[in-house]
Design an enzyme around this catalytic site. Sequence first.
Site, PDB file in Angstrom:
ATOM      1  N   VAL A 131      17.277   7.144   9.352  1.00  0.00           N
ATOM      2  CA  VAL A 131      16.355   7.412  10.470  1.00  0.00           C
ATOM      3  C   VAL A 131      16.037   6.148  11.268  1.00  0.00           C
ATOM      4  O   VAL A 131      15.589   6.227  12.407  1.00  0.00           O
ATOM      5  CB  VAL A 131      15.043   8.090  10.007  1.00  0.00           C
ATOM      6  CG1 VAL A 131      15.296   9.456   9.404  1.00  0.00           C
ATOM      7  CG2 VAL A 131      14.258   7.198   9.048  1.00  0.00           C
TER       8      VAL A 131
ATOM      9  N   GLY B 239       9.592   7.243   5.434  1.00  0.00           N
ATOM     10  CA  GLY B 239       8.903   5.971   5.651  1.00  0.00           C
ATOM     11  C   GLY B 239       9.037   5.065   4.443  1.00  0.00           C
ATOM     12  O   GLY B 239       9.381   5.511   3.353  1.00  0.00           O
TER      13      GLY B 239
ATOM     14  N   TYR C 131       3.111  -2.253   8.060  1.00  0.00           N
ATOM     15  CA  TYR C 131       2.934  -0.801   7.886  1.00  0.00           C
ATOM     16  C   TYR C 131       1.785  -0.272   8.761  1.00  0.00           C
ATOM     17  O   TYR C 131       1.919   0.762   9.420  1.00  0.00           O
ATOM     18  CB  TYR C 131       2.657  -0.542   6.405  1.00  0.00           C
ATOM     19  CG  TYR C 131       2.563   0.901   5.968  1.00  0.00           C
ATOM     20  CD1 TYR C 131       3.713   1.668   5.778  1.00  0.00           C
ATOM     21  CD2 TYR C 131       1.328   1.494   5.698  1.00  0.00           C
ATOM     22  CE1 TYR C 131       3.626   2.988   5.327  1.00  0.00           C
ATOM     23  CE2 TYR C 131       1.231   2.803   5.244  1.00  0.00           C
ATOM     24  CZ  TYR C 131       2.385   3.546   5.062  1.00  0.00           C
ATOM     25  OH  TYR C 131       2.294   4.845   4.618  1.00  0.00           O
TER      26      TYR C 131
HETATM   27  P1  NDP Z   1       8.535   8.493  -0.824  1.00  0.00           P
HETATM   28  O1  NDP Z   1       8.931   7.072  -1.022  1.00  0.00           O
HETATM   29  O2  NDP Z   1       8.405   9.394  -1.997  1.00  0.00           O
HETATM   30  O3  NDP Z   1       9.534   9.181   0.212  1.00  0.00           O
HETATM   31  C1  NDP Z   1       9.950   8.519   1.363  1.00  0.00           C
HETATM   32  C2  NDP Z   1      11.161   9.224   1.908  1.00  0.00           C
HETATM   33  O4  NDP Z   1      11.612   8.513   3.061  1.00  0.00           O
HETATM   34  C3  NDP Z   1      12.315   9.265   0.925  1.00  0.00           C
HETATM   35  O5  NDP Z   1      12.744  10.598   0.801  1.00  0.00           O
HETATM   36  C4  NDP Z   1      13.398   8.408   1.574  1.00  0.00           C
HETATM   37  O6  NDP Z   1      14.678   8.978   1.454  1.00  0.00           O
HETATM   38  C5  NDP Z   1      13.010   8.474   3.041  1.00  0.00           C
HETATM   39  N1  NDP Z   1      13.522   7.303   3.740  1.00  0.00           N
HETATM   40  C6  NDP Z   1      13.135   6.026   3.631  1.00  0.00           C
HETATM   41  N2  NDP Z   1      13.875   5.230   4.441  1.00  0.00           N
HETATM   42  C7  NDP Z   1      14.746   6.045   5.078  1.00  0.00           C
HETATM   43  C8  NDP Z   1      15.771   5.842   6.031  1.00  0.00           C
HETATM   44  N3  NDP Z   1      16.050   4.623   6.551  1.00  0.00           N
HETATM   45  N4  NDP Z   1      16.470   6.908   6.479  1.00  0.00           N
HETATM   46  C9  NDP Z   1      16.228   8.138   5.979  1.00  0.00           C
HETATM   47  N5  NDP Z   1      15.261   8.404   5.080  1.00  0.00           N
HETATM   48  C10 NDP Z   1      14.546   7.363   4.628  1.00  0.00           C
HETATM   49  O7  NDP Z   1       7.187   8.424   0.020  1.00  0.00           O
HETATM   50  P2  NDP Z   1       6.038   9.520   0.246  1.00  0.00           P
HETATM   51  O8  NDP Z   1       6.573  10.870   0.045  1.00  0.00           O
HETATM   52  O9  NDP Z   1       4.865   9.087  -0.513  1.00  0.00           O
HETATM   53  O10 NDP Z   1       5.706   9.253   1.777  1.00  0.00           O
HETATM   54  C11 NDP Z   1       6.165  10.086   2.825  1.00  0.00           C
HETATM   55  C12 NDP Z   1       5.502   9.650   4.118  1.00  0.00           C
HETATM   56  O11 NDP Z   1       4.097   9.760   3.994  1.00  0.00           O
HETATM   57  C13 NDP Z   1       5.801   8.204   4.495  1.00  0.00           C
HETATM   58  O12 NDP Z   1       5.975   8.102   5.884  1.00  0.00           O
HETATM   59  C14 NDP Z   1       4.537   7.475   4.082  1.00  0.00           C
HETATM   60  O13 NDP Z   1       4.337   6.310   4.815  1.00  0.00           O
HETATM   61  C15 NDP Z   1       3.488   8.536   4.356  1.00  0.00           C
HETATM   62  N6  NDP Z   1       2.264   8.365   3.603  1.00  0.00           N
HETATM   63  C16 NDP Z   1       2.260   8.463   2.241  1.00  0.00           C
HETATM   64  C17 NDP Z   1       1.083   8.322   1.567  1.00  0.00           C
HETATM   65  C18 NDP Z   1       1.012   8.427   0.092  1.00  0.00           C
HETATM   66  O14 NDP Z   1      -0.092   8.230  -0.433  1.00  0.00           O
HETATM   67  N7  NDP Z   1       2.069   8.747  -0.617  1.00  0.00           N
HETATM   68  C19 NDP Z   1      -0.184   8.047   2.244  1.00  0.00           C
HETATM   69  C20 NDP Z   1      -0.060   7.983   3.672  1.00  0.00           C
HETATM   70  C21 NDP Z   1       1.115   8.145   4.304  1.00  0.00           C
HETATM   71  P3  NDP Z   1      15.714   8.480   0.363  1.00  0.00           P
HETATM   72  O15 NDP Z   1      15.020   8.622  -0.970  1.00  0.00           O
HETATM   73  O16 NDP Z   1      16.883   9.370   0.542  1.00  0.00           O
HETATM   74  O17 NDP Z   1      15.965   7.031   0.693  1.00  0.00           O
END
Ligand code: NDP
Length: 246
Positions: A61, A89, A152
């Site tokens: 992404v 993210g 971030y």
């Molecule tokens: P995870 O680390 O569990 O998931 C993040 C996802 O982003 C993964 O599936 C990963 O895919 C994908 N990703 C990362 N980099 C890329 C890339 N360059 N291209 C494609 N996919 C990518 O995080 P969360 O589920 O906890 O977080 C999800 C969202 O929520 C994020 O944006 C985070 O900032 C936001 N958020 C989360 C909070 C929390 O408490 N958990 C709080 C506030 C916001 P892959 O594994 O295939 O690399």
Amino acid sequence: MARIALVTGGMGGLGEAICIKLAALGYQVVTTYSPSNTSANDWLVSMERQGYNFRAYPCDVADYDSAQECVARIRQEIGAIDVLINNAGITRDMSFKKMQKADWDAVMRTDLDSVFNMTKPVCDDMVERGWGRIINISSVNGQKGAFGQTNYSAAKAGMHGFTKALALEVARKAVTVNTVSPGYIGTKMVMAIPREVLDSKIIPQIPMARLGQPEEVAGLIAYLASDEAAFVTGANIAINGGQHIY
Ligand code: NDP
């Protein structure tokens, strides 16, 4: 015909809960995974065993061309996207003193440029059809800042600027654009924080004295994606256990 929802990073903690919720509501759910992710197929198989028939496409992404290619394939093989959830993210936490340009760039590209990269190829279709939902997953730390997160917090705050500006441009076409700002949710991103830091620094900041559940965020996303939410646009909806009460 079922509406098509694309969830970026749908194999992550929050993304998986969003995929499951939307599938349960009858959407055809498509997700992306990083090209370097070697367990994508295992995830699809395990979801299938639980009764979910998700489609998944490799996509970096953070890379404009990869995002265009991915959406073009989805459009051709499944159809035009009705609901886009910009959820993928990363974090690269460290004090500003220690932060290098590469740490800044990685987070800006993955968390903010990605919103442009993914929205660009879907927005025109939504406008043309006169219906669409774009939901950007930001963070409480984009609203209030956080120690060790200049990169971030900047990327997540920037995301909401994008939301408000695009919401204005597409409002008359019944396309809504919203930001959801979760607080600390119990996914692997948060569970990677050392337990003593969670217990001594993070949980005490949360009036509800607990982490949120991914399913709680998924419920809010499902509402914003629905027809019922047609009048909600340009909003930044906090879901953080009361962190803004202080
Ligand atoms: P995870 O680390 O569990 O998931 C993040 C996802 O982003 C993964 O599936 C990963 O895919 C994908 N990703 C990362 N980099 C890329 C890339 N360059 N291209 C494609 N996919 C990518 O995080 P969360 O589920 O906890 O977080 C999800 C969202 O929520 C994020 O944006 C985070 O900032 C936001 N958020 C989360 C909070 C929390 O408490 N958990 C709080 C506030 C916001 P892959 O594994 O295939 O690399």
